[in-house]
Design a protein around this motif. Structure first.
Motif, PDB file in Angstrom:
ATOM      1  N   ALA A 138       0.831  -1.208   0.000  1.00 44.71           N
ATOM      2  CA  ALA A 138       0.000   0.000   0.000  1.00 44.71           C
ATOM      3  C   ALA A 138       0.868   1.262   0.000  1.00 44.71           C
ATOM      4  N   ILE A 139       1.908   1.262   0.840  1.00 47.94           N
ATOM      5  CA  ILE A 139       2.799   2.420   0.883  1.00 47.94           C
ATOM      6  C   ILE A 139       3.536   2.563  -0.437  1.00 47.94           C
ATOM      7  N   GLY A 140       3.940   1.418  -1.019  1.00 39.88           N
ATOM      8  CA  GLY A 140       4.646   1.471  -2.295  1.00 39.88           C
ATOM      9  C   GLY A 140       3.815   2.107  -3.390  1.00 39.88           C
ATOM     10  N   PHE A 141       2.507   1.752  -3.444  1.00 35.24           N
ATOM     11  CA  PHE A 141       1.634   2.346  -4.448  1.00 35.24           C
ATOM     12  C   PHE A 141       1.358   3.817  -4.150  1.00 35.24           C
ATOM     13  N   GLY A 142       1.229   4.138  -2.871  1.00 35.42           N
ATOM     14  CA  GLY A 142       0.891   5.510  -2.516  1.00 35.42           C
ATOM     15  C   GLY A 142       2.069   6.452  -2.512  1.00 35.42           C
ATOM     16  N   ALA A 143       3.275   5.919  -2.434  1.00 31.74           N
ATOM     17  CA  ALA A 143       4.467   6.771  -2.358  1.00 31.74           C
ATOM     18  C   ALA A 143       5.456   6.427  -3.460  1.00 31.74           C
ATOM     19  N   GLN A 144       4.933   6.185  -4.656  1.00 25.50           N
ATOM     20  CA  GLN A 144       5.814   5.834  -5.770  1.00 25.50           C
ATOM     21  C   GLN A 144       6.790   6.965  -6.084  1.00 25.50           C
ATOM     22  N   GLU A 145       6.310   8.212  -6.062  1.00 29.62           N
ATOM     23  CA  GLU A 145       7.173   9.340  -6.369  1.00 29.62           C
ATOM     24  C   GLU A 145       8.270   9.492  -5.319  1.00 29.62           C
ATOM     25  N   LEU A 146       7.899   9.244  -4.050  1.00 27.40           N
ATOM     26  CA  LEU A 146       8.887   9.351  -2.985  1.00 27.40           C
ATOM     27  C   LEU A 146       9.976   8.293  -3.140  1.00 27.40           C
ATOM     28  N   VAL A 147       9.558   7.056  -3.435  1.00 25.78           N
ATOM     29  CA  VAL A 147      10.527   5.976  -3.650  1.00 25.78           C
ATOM     30  C   VAL A 147      11.415   6.295  -4.848  1.00 25.78           C
ATOM     31  N   ASP A 149      12.205   9.246  -5.945  1.00 30.58           N
ATOM     32  CA  ASP A 149      13.142  10.298  -5.556  1.00 30.58           C
ATOM     33  C   ASP A 149      14.316   9.723  -4.774  1.00 30.58           C
ATOM     34  N   PHE A 150      14.034   8.816  -3.829  1.00 32.51           N
ATOM     35  CA  PHE A 150      15.095   8.236  -3.012  1.00 32.51           C
ATOM     36  C   PHE A 150      16.047   7.385  -3.851  1.00 32.51           C
ATOM     37  N   ILE A 151      15.512   6.585  -4.756  1.00 35.31           N
ATOM     38  CA  ILE A 151      16.368   5.744  -5.594  1.00 35.31           C
ATOM     39  C   ILE A 151      17.241   6.614  -6.499  1.00 35.31           C
ATOM     40  N   ALA A 152      16.631   7.643  -7.102  1.00 29.12           N
ATOM     41  CA  ALA A 152      17.409   8.558  -7.941  1.00 29.12           C
ATOM     42  C   ALA A 152      18.483   9.263  -7.129  1.00 29.12           C
ATOM     43  N   GLY A 153      18.159   9.660  -5.888  1.00 32.39           N
ATOM     44  CA  GLY A 153      19.139  10.313  -5.037  1.00 32.39           C
ATOM     45  C   GLY A 153      20.306   9.409  -4.679  1.00 32.39           C
ATOM     46  N   MET A 154      20.024   8.139  -4.435  1.00 31.40           N
ATOM     47  CA  MET A 154      21.093   7.193  -4.118  1.00 31.40           C
ATOM     48  C   MET A 154      22.037   7.012  -5.303  1.00 31.40           C
ATOM     49  N   PHE A 155      21.482   6.836  -6.494  1.00 34.97           N
ATOM     50  CA  PHE A 155      22.332   6.669  -7.669  1.00 34.97           C
ATOM     51  C   PHE A 155      23.104   7.958  -7.969  1.00 34.97           C
ATOM     52  N   GLY A 192      19.417  34.885  -7.092  1.00 33.17           N
ATOM     53  CA  GLY A 192      19.207  34.639  -5.677  1.00 33.17           C
ATOM     54  C   GLY A 192      17.996  33.789  -5.370  1.00 33.17           C
ATOM     55  N   ARG A 193      17.288  33.369  -6.406  1.00 34.91           N
ATOM     56  CA  ARG A 193      16.097  32.546  -6.208  1.00 34.91           C
ATOM     57  C   ARG A 193      16.497  31.113  -5.841  1.00 34.91           C
ATOM     58  N   VAL A 194      15.818  30.540  -4.853  1.00 36.66           N
ATOM     59  CA  VAL A 194      16.109  29.180  -4.403  1.00 36.66           C
ATOM     60  C   VAL A 194      15.148  28.210  -5.082  1.00 36.66           C
ATOM     61  N   TRP A 195      15.705  27.146  -5.650  1.00 35.50           N
ATOM     62  CA  TRP A 195      14.910  26.118  -6.318  1.00 35.50           C
ATOM     63  C   TRP A 195      15.049  24.804  -5.553  1.00 35.50           C
ATOM     64  N   TYR A 196      13.914  24.145  -5.332  1.00 35.33           N
ATOM     65  CA  TYR A 196      13.911  22.805  -4.739  1.00 35.33           C
ATOM     66  C   TYR A 196      13.490  21.826  -5.828  1.00 35.33           C
ATOM     67  N   VAL A 197      14.410  20.976  -6.232  1.00 35.39           N
ATOM     68  CA  VAL A 197      14.173  20.055  -7.342  1.00 35.39           C
ATOM     69  C   VAL A 197      14.171  18.634  -6.803  1.00 35.39           C
ATOM     70  N   ARG A 198      13.079  17.905  -7.027  1.00 40.06           N
ATOM     71  CA  ARG A 198      13.014  16.505  -6.606  1.00 40.06           C
ATOM     72  C   ARG A 198      13.952  15.674  -7.468  1.00 40.06           C
ATOM     73  N   ASN A 199      14.720  14.808  -6.826  1.00 41.43           N
ATOM     74  CA  ASN A 199      15.710  14.015  -7.553  1.00 41.43           C
ATOM     75  C   ASN A 199      15.083  13.118  -8.611  1.00 41.43           C
ATOM     76  N   GLY A 200      13.863  12.651  -8.348  1.00 40.97           N
ATOM     77  CA  GLY A 200      13.217  11.757  -9.293  1.00 40.97           C
ATOM     78  C   GLY A 200      12.792  12.447 -10.573  1.00 40.97           C
TER      79      GLY A 200
END
Length: 308
Positions: A138-147, A149-155, A192-200
């Motif tokens: 259930a968490i995997g389906f609901g948090a696919q983008e989060l997973v 992002d984490f996998i992309a960040g690790m690589f 001077g603008r700050v950008w937050y970019v998701r790794n995924g």
């Protein structure tokens, strides 16, 4: 109750049976034996966890100290600066990956120990495992983008695509990296603008600060200008820059080169002069190139032609 306590050792290893025998098969012996077994399992789990952490720390420390790239360039302050930057990048990357690996090792080892203890206490773990499995799906389906992002960040960390202080282009934003986590990368652009970019969401990365950079200048002169005179003049400028002790020791890693005629048009000849620089120093070296080239051309009476 005695029967229930005796059942705690049913099908158990030699340890529980041996402990029961040591107490002459007393009614409370299985309970004591099970308690000792549980303590030993937990102690063993923590010992294995500490050993795993020590091994991870040793591997991370070894990964954080890499070979020098001094052989690629000349010896000197610039080489030392590049080596220092690369060492710091390796250290940051290794520490981040070490933290992730330690957390994973702790969860796996201590989780296995807890499940083993529950099994020793005759508590059914099948429903628990089933519930955890369903919850994980259930968490995997609901948090696919989060997973993702984490996998992309690790690589990204493993491959050392960029680090704090690098100037990068990630497509939607261009700026200096201020912070890197497994989930997001924080950039600050020239305004001077700050950008937050998701790794995924990062599909490509252009890094202007990795290893070395290149500063160059295209010099446009009149079509009827003497090619050899202009080339010799630019070569003198390159030699002057290379002879500048301040630039040579802190920003430039190789002698500037003049590539000759880069382009031809009906109104101008385009020469190119370039220099290999320390990461993120290309802008300052480019400004120095423009200043010295313009001064030399003015002194020689050779006018520059504006770009069409």
């Amino acid at each position: 109750m005695t029967k229930d306590m005796a059942g705690l050792c049913q099908g158990d290893t030699v340890l529980c049976s041996t402990l029961v025998g040591m107490f002459d098969n007393a009614p409370w012996a299985p309970l004591v034996a099970t308690f000792v077994t549980v303590i030993l399992i937990l102690v063993l789990a923590f010992v294995v966890r500490n050993i795993a952490h020590r091994l991870i720390t040793r591997v991370i420390n070894r990964a954080a100290t890499g070979g020098s790239i001094a052989s690629r360039f000349r010896k000197g302050a610039v080489t030392d600066g590049i080596d220092a930057l690369l060492h710091e990048r390796r250290k940051q990357r290794a520490e981040t990956m070490g933290s992730v690996l330690k957390h994973v090792a702790s969860i796996v080892i201590l989780g296995t120990g807890v499940l083993t203890v529950l099994d020793r206490l005759a508590i059914p773990i099948a429903p628990l495992l089933t519930s955890v499995g369903i919850l994980g799906v259930a968490i995997g389906f609901g948090a696919q983008e989060l997973v993702k992002d984490f996998i992309a960040g690790m690589f990204m960390l493993l491959e050392d695509q960029y680090g704090v202080g690098d100037v990068i282009d990630v497509g939607g934003a261009i700026g200096t990296v201020e912070a890197v986590t497994l989930r997001v990368t924080r950039l600050r652009d020239a305004d001077g603008r700050v950008w937050y970019v998701r790794n995924g969401t990062i599909t490509r990365v252009g890094n202007e600060s990795q290893g070395w950079s290149r500063a160059y200048m295209d010099v446009r002169v009149a079509y009827d200008a003497d090619v050899m005179s202009v080339r010799v003049l630019l070569e003198h400028v390159a030699e002057e820059i290379w002879a500048d002790a301040e630039l040579r020791e802190s920003k430039i890693v190789e002698e500037p080169q003049v590539f000759g005629v880069e382009q031809l048009s009906d109104s101008s000849l385009v020469f190119r002069i370039s220099a290999k620089t320390l990461p993120a120093a290309q802008a300052e070296v480019s400004r120095e190139l423009r200043l010295r080239v313009k001064t030399a051309l003015d002194a020689a009476g050779i006018p520059m032609v504006a770009a069409a």
